[in-house]
Enzyme design. Sequence first.
Site, PDB file in Angstrom:
ATOM      1  N   LYS A  19      36.006  38.230 -10.420  1.00  0.00           N
ATOM      2  CA  LYS A  19      34.651  37.798 -10.783  1.00  0.00           C
ATOM      3  C   LYS A  19      34.461  36.278 -10.735  1.00  0.00           C
ATOM      4  CE  LYS A  19      32.586  40.624 -10.902  1.00  0.00           C
ATOM      5  NZ  LYS A  19      32.358  41.364  -9.605  1.00  0.00           N
ATOM      6  N   HIS A  53      44.163  39.300  -6.473  1.00  0.00           N
ATOM      7  CA  HIS A  53      43.894  38.842  -7.836  1.00  0.00           C
ATOM      8  C   HIS A  53      45.204  38.763  -8.634  1.00  0.00           C
ATOM      9  CE1 HIS A  53      39.651  39.356  -7.178  1.00  0.00           C
ATOM     10  NE2 HIS A  53      39.681  40.665  -7.161  1.00  0.00           N
ATOM     11  N   SER A  93      30.107  38.212 -16.014  1.00  0.00           N
ATOM     12  CA  SER A  93      30.063  38.878 -14.717  1.00  0.00           C
ATOM     13  C   SER A  93      30.917  40.154 -14.759  1.00  0.00           C
ATOM     14  CB  SER A  93      30.570  37.916 -13.632  1.00  0.00           C
ATOM     15  OG  SER A  93      30.549  38.537 -12.377  1.00  0.00           O
TER      16      SER A  93
HETATM   17  P1  A3P Z   1      27.537  37.294 -11.169  1.00  0.00           P
HETATM   18  O1  A3P Z   1      27.989  38.618 -11.678  1.00  0.00           O
HETATM   19  O2  A3P Z   1      27.533  36.229 -12.218  1.00  0.00           O
HETATM   20  O3  A3P Z   1      26.230  37.379 -10.454  1.00  0.00           O
HETATM   21  P2  A3P Z   1      33.832  38.299  -7.230  1.00  0.00           P
HETATM   22  O4  A3P Z   1      33.478  38.271  -5.809  1.00  0.00           O
HETATM   23  O5  A3P Z   1      35.058  37.510  -7.562  1.00  0.00           O
HETATM   24  O6  A3P Z   1      33.870  39.693  -7.770  1.00  0.00           O
HETATM   25  O7  A3P Z   1      32.676  37.521  -8.017  1.00  0.00           O
HETATM   26  C1  A3P Z   1      31.397  38.077  -8.152  1.00  0.00           C
HETATM   27  C2  A3P Z   1      30.437  37.013  -8.620  1.00  0.00           C
HETATM   28  O8  A3P Z   1      30.199  36.103  -7.514  1.00  0.00           O
HETATM   29  C3  A3P Z   1      29.076  37.598  -9.002  1.00  0.00           C
HETATM   30  O9  A3P Z   1      28.591  36.792 -10.088  1.00  0.00           O
HETATM   31  C4  A3P Z   1      28.282  37.386  -7.726  1.00  0.00           C
HETATM   32  O10 A3P Z   1      26.888  37.366  -7.926  1.00  0.00           O
HETATM   33  C5  A3P Z   1      28.807  36.026  -7.294  1.00  0.00           C
HETATM   34  N1  A3P Z   1      28.537  35.771  -5.865  1.00  0.00           N
HETATM   35  C6  A3P Z   1      28.873  36.538  -4.801  1.00  0.00           C
HETATM   36  N2  A3P Z   1      28.385  36.015  -3.664  1.00  0.00           N
HETATM   37  C7  A3P Z   1      27.731  34.883  -4.009  1.00  0.00           C
HETATM   38  C8  A3P Z   1      26.989  33.906  -3.276  1.00  0.00           C
HETATM   39  N3  A3P Z   1      26.812  33.985  -1.963  1.00  0.00           N
HETATM   40  N4  A3P Z   1      26.451  32.867  -3.965  1.00  0.00           N
HETATM   41  C9  A3P Z   1      26.608  32.777  -5.307  1.00  0.00           C
HETATM   42  N5  A3P Z   1      27.283  33.676  -6.052  1.00  0.00           N
HETATM   43  C10 A3P Z   1      27.833  34.719  -5.422  1.00  0.00           C
END
Ligand code: A3P
Length: 285
Positions: free
Chosen positions: A44, A99, A129
Amino acid sequence: MMSEYTWFEGIAFPTLAVQKEQLEDICNTFVVKEEDLIILTYPKSGTNWLIEIVCLIQKKGDPTWVQSVPTWDRSPWLETSYGHPLLINKEGPRLMSSHLPIHLFPKSLFSSKAKVIYVIRNPRDVLISGYFFWGKTNLVKDPESLETYFEWFLKGNVVYGSWFEHVRGWLSMRECDNFLVLYYEDMKKDTKGTIKKICDFLGKKLGPDELELVLKYSSFQVMKENNMSNFSLIGDDVVTNGLQLMRKGTTGDWKNHFTVAQAEAFDKVFQEKMAGFPPGMFPWE
Ligand code: A3P
């Protein structure tokens, strides 16, 4: 129905995605190659965003690959039962995600020149998140309330273990030439600058138009609409009631959810657990 966790070396992994024997094998025998590129994060923290950026850089902004192949096939997760076989059978330079905490990562990394990019995000936003993400899957125990998840997170009783130990562990490599540390907050504030930094690290050159294409196709809105990147292909065996990877994509959302007491408790734990790092190490503090 939620499956039990897979426990390995005191850390919980989602049983639907990770198997113990395989994990043991990965840690002990997986061979990292010099030409591999590894995207490492605590879950996340912006993993999928970085994968998208790296894939687009590799294709000089051409979106065909990111629009036709799911994220987990472009950059398989090393520790998963799905990703591991893909990686061992792949020839040539590999892009992979993980991870895993540093002490469980295959030892071969530490004698290799493979490049690693580690993304760190304010753990308060990681917590929020994760709360909204994991709760819509069958991968974890249902905390039933944010209060409970908050307690679990601070104690490290969540999948992939403690954020604090994960970040502390991997930051021990921050002086290595093959290790790039990025912050989600900087990626948000200056996405173009971050893309250039990644290009420099990878030894890739993009023209101004190519850079604009990478920026465009890795933007929150475009990724949210891309079925190959937004997790909409994940099956009902894993997803319950409307999983959204692309939830908000902002910094500071924790302020909309933490109570004053939680914010204070978090600060205290952060200061204790992350003591000793130089000032400025964590841009949100
Ligand atoms: P939120 O849940 O705060 O919206 P991961 O990929 O490690 O699982 O992380 C997911 C988080 O990255 C989510 O945060 C998601 O919205 C955010 N995220 C993914 N793509 C993104 C982008 N292009 N720009 C900004 N945030 C992004």
